[in-house]
Structures are given as structure tokens and as C-alpha cells.
Design an enzyme around this catalytic site. Structure first.
Site, PDB file in Angstrom:
ATOM      1  N   ASP A 166     -92.611  26.581  42.987  1.00 60.33           N
ATOM      2  CA  ASP A 166     -94.067  26.705  42.822  1.00 60.33           C
ATOM      3  C   ASP A 166     -94.611  27.693  43.850  1.00 60.33           C
ATOM      4  O   ASP A 166     -94.021  27.873  44.915  1.00 60.33           O
ATOM      5  CB  ASP A 166     -94.759  25.357  43.091  1.00 60.33           C
ATOM      6  CG  ASP A 166     -94.449  24.315  42.029  1.00 60.33           C
ATOM      7  OD1 ASP A 166     -93.830  24.661  41.011  1.00 60.33           O
ATOM      8  OD2 ASP A 166     -94.825  23.154  42.247  1.00 60.33           O
ATOM      9  N   MET A 167     -95.763  28.288  43.536  1.00 63.01           N
ATOM     10  CA  MET A 167     -96.432  29.125  44.540  1.00 63.01           C
ATOM     11  C   MET A 167     -97.632  28.356  45.069  1.00 63.01           C
ATOM     12  O   MET A 167     -98.465  27.875  44.294  1.00 63.01           O
ATOM     13  CB  MET A 167     -96.869  30.461  43.931  1.00 63.01           C
ATOM     14  CG  MET A 167     -97.353  31.434  44.972  1.00 63.01           C
ATOM     15  SD  MET A 167     -96.133  31.804  46.257  1.00 63.01           S
ATOM     16  CE  MET A 167     -95.110  33.026  45.441  1.00 63.01           C
ATOM     17  N   ARG A 213     -92.687  32.592  36.460  1.00 61.87           N
ATOM     18  CA  ARG A 213     -93.690  31.741  35.820  1.00 61.87           C
ATOM     19  C   ARG A 213     -95.042  32.339  36.219  1.00 61.87           C
ATOM     20  O   ARG A 213     -95.372  32.411  37.400  1.00 61.87           O
ATOM     21  CB  ARG A 213     -93.607  30.314  36.339  1.00 61.87           C
ATOM     22  CG  ARG A 213     -94.812  29.475  35.874  1.00 61.87           C
ATOM     23  CD  ARG A 213     -95.037  28.255  36.727  1.00 61.87           C
ATOM     24  NE  ARG A 213     -93.945  27.326  36.594  1.00 61.87           N
ATOM     25  CZ  ARG A 213     -93.703  26.352  37.474  1.00 61.87           C
ATOM     26  NH1 ARG A 213     -94.459  26.199  38.538  1.00 61.87           N
ATOM     27  NH2 ARG A 213     -92.690  25.540  37.298  1.00 61.87           N
ATOM     28  N   LYS A 260    -102.457  31.201  36.541  1.00 62.96           N
ATOM     29  CA  LYS A 260    -103.699  31.842  37.005  1.00 62.96           C
ATOM     30  C   LYS A 260    -103.860  31.662  38.510  1.00 62.96           C
ATOM     31  O   LYS A 260    -104.330  32.554  39.205  1.00 62.96           O
ATOM     32  CB  LYS A 260    -104.899  31.260  36.261  1.00 62.96           C
ATOM     33  CG  LYS A 260    -104.957  31.700  34.807  1.00 62.96           C
ATOM     34  CD  LYS A 260    -106.285  31.335  34.172  1.00 62.96           C
ATOM     35  CE  LYS A 260    -106.278  31.646  32.684  1.00 62.96           C
ATOM     36  NZ  LYS A 260    -107.513  31.206  32.008  1.00 62.96           N
TER      37      LYS A 260
HETATM   38  P1  FDA Z   1    -108.122  27.839  32.401  1.00 61.90           P
HETATM   39  O1  FDA Z   1    -108.372  27.188  33.708  1.00 61.90           O
HETATM   40  O2  FDA Z   1    -108.966  28.989  31.993  1.00 61.90           O
HETATM   41  O3  FDA Z   1    -108.130  26.743  31.286  1.00 61.90           O
HETATM   42  C1  FDA Z   1    -108.053  27.043  29.914  1.00 61.90           C
HETATM   43  C2  FDA Z   1    -108.402  25.792  29.143  1.00 61.90           C
HETATM   44  O4  FDA Z   1    -107.377  24.800  29.338  1.00 61.90           O
HETATM   45  C3  FDA Z   1    -109.691  25.114  29.613  1.00 61.90           C
HETATM   46  O5  FDA Z   1    -110.823  25.644  28.974  1.00 61.90           O
HETATM   47  C4  FDA Z   1    -109.429  23.677  29.263  1.00 61.90           C
HETATM   48  O6  FDA Z   1    -109.691  23.462  27.895  1.00 61.90           O
HETATM   49  C5  FDA Z   1    -107.945  23.525  29.505  1.00 61.90           C
HETATM   50  N1  FDA Z   1    -107.664  23.051  30.862  1.00 61.90           N
HETATM   51  C6  FDA Z   1    -107.167  23.772  31.893  1.00 61.90           C
HETATM   52  N2  FDA Z   1    -107.011  22.994  32.977  1.00 61.90           N
HETATM   53  C7  FDA Z   1    -107.445  21.763  32.621  1.00 61.90           C
HETATM   54  C8  FDA Z   1    -107.539  20.524  33.314  1.00 61.90           C
HETATM   55  N3  FDA Z   1    -107.176  20.384  34.587  1.00 61.90           N
HETATM   56  N4  FDA Z   1    -108.020  19.464  32.635  1.00 61.90           N
HETATM   57  C9  FDA Z   1    -108.389  19.557  31.334  1.00 61.90           C
HETATM   58  N5  FDA Z   1    -108.318  20.709  30.632  1.00 61.90           N
HETATM   59  C10 FDA Z   1    -107.851  21.784  31.275  1.00 61.90           C
HETATM   60  N6  FDA Z   1    -100.855  27.024  40.054  1.00 61.90           N
HETATM   61  C11 FDA Z   1    -100.441  27.527  41.258  1.00 61.90           C
HETATM   62  O7  FDA Z   1    -101.267  28.041  42.026  1.00 61.90           O
HETATM   63  N7  FDA Z   1     -99.108  27.492  41.598  1.00 61.90           N
HETATM   64  C12 FDA Z   1     -98.155  26.994  40.748  1.00 61.90           C
HETATM   65  O8  FDA Z   1     -96.973  26.993  41.079  1.00 61.90           O
HETATM   66  C13 FDA Z   1     -98.587  26.471  39.496  1.00 61.90           C
HETATM   67  N8  FDA Z   1     -97.684  25.956  38.596  1.00 61.90           N
HETATM   68  C14 FDA Z   1     -98.098  25.660  37.309  1.00 61.90           C
HETATM   69  C15 FDA Z   1     -97.160  25.319  36.329  1.00 61.90           C
HETATM   70  C16 FDA Z   1     -97.571  25.117  35.012  1.00 61.90           C
HETATM   71  C17 FDA Z   1     -96.560  24.790  33.967  1.00 61.90           C
HETATM   72  C18 FDA Z   1     -98.953  25.243  34.673  1.00 61.90           C
HETATM   73  C19 FDA Z   1     -99.415  25.058  33.257  1.00 61.90           C
HETATM   74  C20 FDA Z   1     -99.882  25.530  35.638  1.00 61.90           C
HETATM   75  C21 FDA Z   1     -99.482  25.730  36.953  1.00 61.90           C
HETATM   76  N9  FDA Z   1    -100.412  26.031  37.950  1.00 61.90           N
HETATM   77  C22 FDA Z   1     -99.958  26.503  39.173  1.00 61.90           C
HETATM   78  C23 FDA Z   1    -101.866  25.828  37.720  1.00 61.90           C
HETATM   79  C24 FDA Z   1    -102.556  27.103  37.270  1.00 61.90           C
HETATM   80  O9  FDA Z   1    -102.661  28.003  38.339  1.00 61.90           O
HETATM   81  C25 FDA Z   1    -103.965  26.820  36.735  1.00 61.90           C
HETATM   82  O10 FDA Z   1    -104.744  26.282  37.765  1.00 61.90           O
HETATM   83  C26 FDA Z   1    -104.021  25.874  35.545  1.00 61.90           C
HETATM   84  O11 FDA Z   1    -102.980  26.107  34.661  1.00 61.90           O
HETATM   85  C27 FDA Z   1    -105.350  26.045  34.770  1.00 61.90           C
HETATM   86  O12 FDA Z   1    -105.462  27.345  34.308  1.00 61.90           O
HETATM   87  P2  FDA Z   1    -105.252  27.770  32.767  1.00 61.90           P
HETATM   88  O13 FDA Z   1    -104.287  28.905  32.783  1.00 61.90           O
HETATM   89  O14 FDA Z   1    -104.850  26.630  31.950  1.00 61.90           O
HETATM   90  O15 FDA Z   1    -106.618  28.393  32.338  1.00 61.90           O
END
Ligand code: FDA
Length: 326
Positions: free
Chosen positions: A149-150, A199, A202
Site C-alpha cells: 500500500d502507499m 495499483r 486516487k
Molecule cells: P471517488 O472517491 O471519486 O468515488 C467514486 C464513487 O465510489 C463515489 O461517488 C461513491 O459512489 C463510491 N465510493 C467511493 N468511496 C466510497 C466510500 N468510502 N463509501 C461509499 N461509497 C464510496 N489509497 C491510498 O492512498 N493508498 C492505497 O494503498 C490504497 N489502496 C487501495 C486499494 C483498493 C483496492 C482501492 C479500491 C482503494 C485504495 N485506496 C488507497 C483508496 C483510494 O485512494 C480512494 O481513497 C478510494 O478508492 C476512493 O476513491 P475512488 O477511486 O473510488 O473515487
């Protein structure tokens, strides 16, 4: 074809202000006073169960088995970060070695996803490296894989250095990179020739505007360009591949169109989401033939992680408050 983005390019994208709520929740993630009280409150504990199947490994393995039946593979992560004692890092390593063995015994395609500060990065970089090395070696002999993870920006350089050293000895390790950081352009460029499994996320931490896009639209556009760059280059370096880790339907659609148009090999990417988030989108992706891996978190130290999940979607806070009223 190059789809790189610079800080200047990003400024041309329409801007949406970062919410005050997000900053507040991310700041609260590190507040010990709040952590001690919130983790005991029953309505908060109830709302956490949306995002994790339980506090124990058994619950996570059971969830992984259920998802596998639906054609969804998994990653397992035991929540916790910034350990302060060498024995804690040792115990976390022993735990993950056991996870790798249990996943193998249960015939689960369940990888592990680990945080360097949970493996002693704050204590000593070499200690952390040795723990990661043991995990990557065990993953290799079990036919499994380790994701790193980052964490927040001050850990990016040491984490990339750890990844480089590990990647030299094994292809069974991948690294998360964050699209909100401007530097990720350069990091992607430097890591792809190593055959890195990346991976792309955002980014979930509170970062200063000098180093990270603070507008959602900028982050989304940067994510798209970075992902396209990895797709373009992945075919040229052995082992290079992309984990598209997002729940953002618009991004997923845009990237799906890119994948189809450019005939990107199915083996060079997979989608990834968090357990309990956008379940219907997860099912739709699998039904449309895309590969999906879900990250399942478990463990007792869930408070900072849970605050980051709330920060990602302010309406989650209303969900928690409704639980209080009920
Ligand atoms: P965005 O935040 O724009 O969300 C898009 C849509 O998804 C929202 O409109 C909502 O509908 C839904 N959604 C997203 N998050 C939600 C929540 N918490 N509850 C309910 N609905 C939600 N970050 C990091 O800094 N280091 C890391 O190592 C990782 N590792 C990681 C692994 C995996 C498999 C995932 C999916 C995510 C991570 N993250 C992470 C977290 C990442 O940085 C980010 O904060 C979240 O994925 C939310 O961003 P989205 O890309 O989903 O887009």
C-alpha cells in the site's frame, strides 16, 4: 502514444472545491482522543460493518470464499499502521505469513496488501525490508502475491525504494501509486521499465496543495492519463501490469472504452474495489467479463482507515448519524 499529465495540464481541468468535511475527517483520522472514544461507540461499530466482514481473519477468509464463488478474487489486509515497537512489526509479519498459508490451504485466490509502517518503516527501513522480503518469498513459494500500500506522502520515497529492492528479487510484488500526487507521473515513468505491477488509486490522505491535486476533477483526469500510460507501456516490460483500483463509474467506463479500443490484453490489468463499496458495480463488472479483485480489511485497529472511508463520501457520515438516532 503518451497520455502523461503535468501540473500545468491539470490546472486546465474544471475545478470542484475539496470539501471541508473531507479535510476534517482526514484530520480526525489521527486523533487519539477521538479514536479511543469512537471505537467503543456501538453505533459507530455497527456502521463499520458495512466496510469490513469482521475484526478477525476467519471472517475475512469466509468473505473471500464467498466472493470467489461469485468469480471475484480478493486481497486481505489487517488494519493497523505506524507500529512503534519492533515486536509489533514481527507479529504483523508472522500474521501475514499465516494468512498466505491459510489462503493456500483453503485454495483461495487471496493476495495480501500490506502497509510499510505496519511492518516497521518508522522504526528502521532495514527491519521493514526484511519483513517484506519474508512475505514476498513466502508468497512466491505459495504461488501468491504481495501488494504494498502507499501511505501518506512522507513515505513515498522510502516505499518506492523498498519496492525497487524487492522487485529485483521477485516478480511477486506490486506497488500502489496515488493519482493525486503530481510526482506520480515521474514515478510511473521510472517504475514501468522494471516490469512493475502498479495499483493505481486516487489517494486517501490529507496532502498539501503544493504536492497534490486538491480538486476531484483534477485527480480524476490525472488518474485517467496515468492509467492510459501504464496500459500503453505495460506490453513492453515483462511483469508490468495495472490494477485499476477505483469505484468511480465514469472513470471505469472511460478506461473500459480505452481497453476495448486499444485491444489491451486481459492479463495486463484487473479492476479492484474495496469490500462493501459499490457492490452492484462490482457485480456488473464481473458480469461483463472483467476481472475484479476486492480488498477485504479486518482487524481491531480500524479507526484511521474508517475515517478515510468516511472522507471519501460525505454521505457516509449521514449514514453513521442515522445509526445513532436509530
Ligand atoms: P471517488 O472517491 O471519486 O468515488 C467514486 C464513487 O465510489 C463515489 O461517488 C461513491 O459512489 C463510491 N465510493 C467511493 N468511496 C466510497 C466510500 N468510502 N463509501 C461509499 N461509497 C464510496 N489509497 C491510498 O492512498 N493508498 C492505497 O494503498 C490504497 N489502496 C487501495 C486499494 C483498493 C483496492 C482501492 C479500491 C482503494 C485504495 N485506496 C488507497 C483508496 C483510494 O485512494 C480512494 O481513497 C478510494 O478508492 C476512493 O476513491 P475512488 O477511486 O473510488 O473515487
Amino acid at each position: 502514444m503518451i497520455h502523461g499529465g503535468t501540473k500545468a495540464d491539470l490546472k486546465t481541468v474544471p475545478l470542484v472545491p475539496m470539501t471541508f468535511t473531507r479535510s476534517l475527517l482526514l484530520a480526525a483520522a489521527n486523533n487519539m482522543w477521538l479514536r479511543e472514544r469512537a471505537t467503543r461507540a456501538p453505533f459507530i461499530r455497527r456502521s463499520v460493518s458495512r466496510f469490513m466482514p469482521g475484526e478477525h481473519l476467519d471472517a475475512a477468509l469466509e468473505a473471500a470464499a464467498r466472493l470467489q464463488v461469485q468469480g471475484i478474487t480478493t486481497m486481505l489486509t489487517r488494519l493497523g499502521e505506524n507500529v512503534t515497537q519492533p515486536e509489533e512489526a514481527e507479529a504483523v509479519t508472522a500474521h501475514y505469513l499465516n494468512v498466505l498459508d491459510r489462503a493456500r490451504a483453503a485454495r483461495l485466490d487471496a493476495q495480501i496488501s500490506v502497509k510499510p509502517t505496519q511492518l516497521g518503516l518508522d522504526l528502521d527501513r532495514e527491519i521493514c525490508f526484511r519483513h517484506l522480503e519474508r512475505l514476498v518469498d513466502r508468497a512466491g513459494s505459495n504461488g501468491n502475491f504481495v501488494w504494498i500500500d502507499m501511505e501518506s506522502s512522507r513515505y513515498v520515497d522510502p516505499t518506492i525504494e523498498l519496492f525497487r529492492r524487492l522487485r529485483q528479487r521477485s516478480a511477486d510484488v506490486g506497488l500502489a501509486l496515488q493519482a493525486y500526487l503530481y510526482r506520480t507521473d515521474e514515478d510511473v515513468r521510472a517504475l514501468l521499465p522494471l516490469g512493475a505491477a502498479i495499483r493505481l488509486v486516487k489517494g486517501a490522505y490529507l496532502e498539501p496543495a503544493a504536492i497534490a491535486c486538491s480538486k476531484k476533477a483534477d485527480v480524476d483526469e490525472h488518474y485517467f492519463r496515468l492509467a492510459c500510460r501504464v496500459f500503453d507501456e505495460a506490453g513492453r516490460a515483462e511483469g508490468a501490469r495495472l490494477q485499476v483500483a477505483t469505484h468511480d463509474r465514469r472513470l471505469i467506463d472511460r478506461l473500459g472504452a480505452f481497453i476495448t479500443e486499444h485491444h489491451i490484453a486481459a492479463t495486463s490489468y484487473e479492476f479492484a474495489m474495496l469490500y462493501g463499496i459499490e457492490r452492484s458495480l462490482q457485480q456488473q463488472l464481473v458480469a461483463s467479463g472483467r476481472r475484479l479483485r476486492v480488498l477485504i480489511s479486518y482487524g481491531e485497529n480500524w479507526f484511521p482507515w474508517y475515517m478515510r472511508r468516511l472522507a471519501e463520501r460525505p454521505s457516509n457520515v449521514w449514514f453513521v448519524l442515522k445509526g445513532l438516532v436509530r
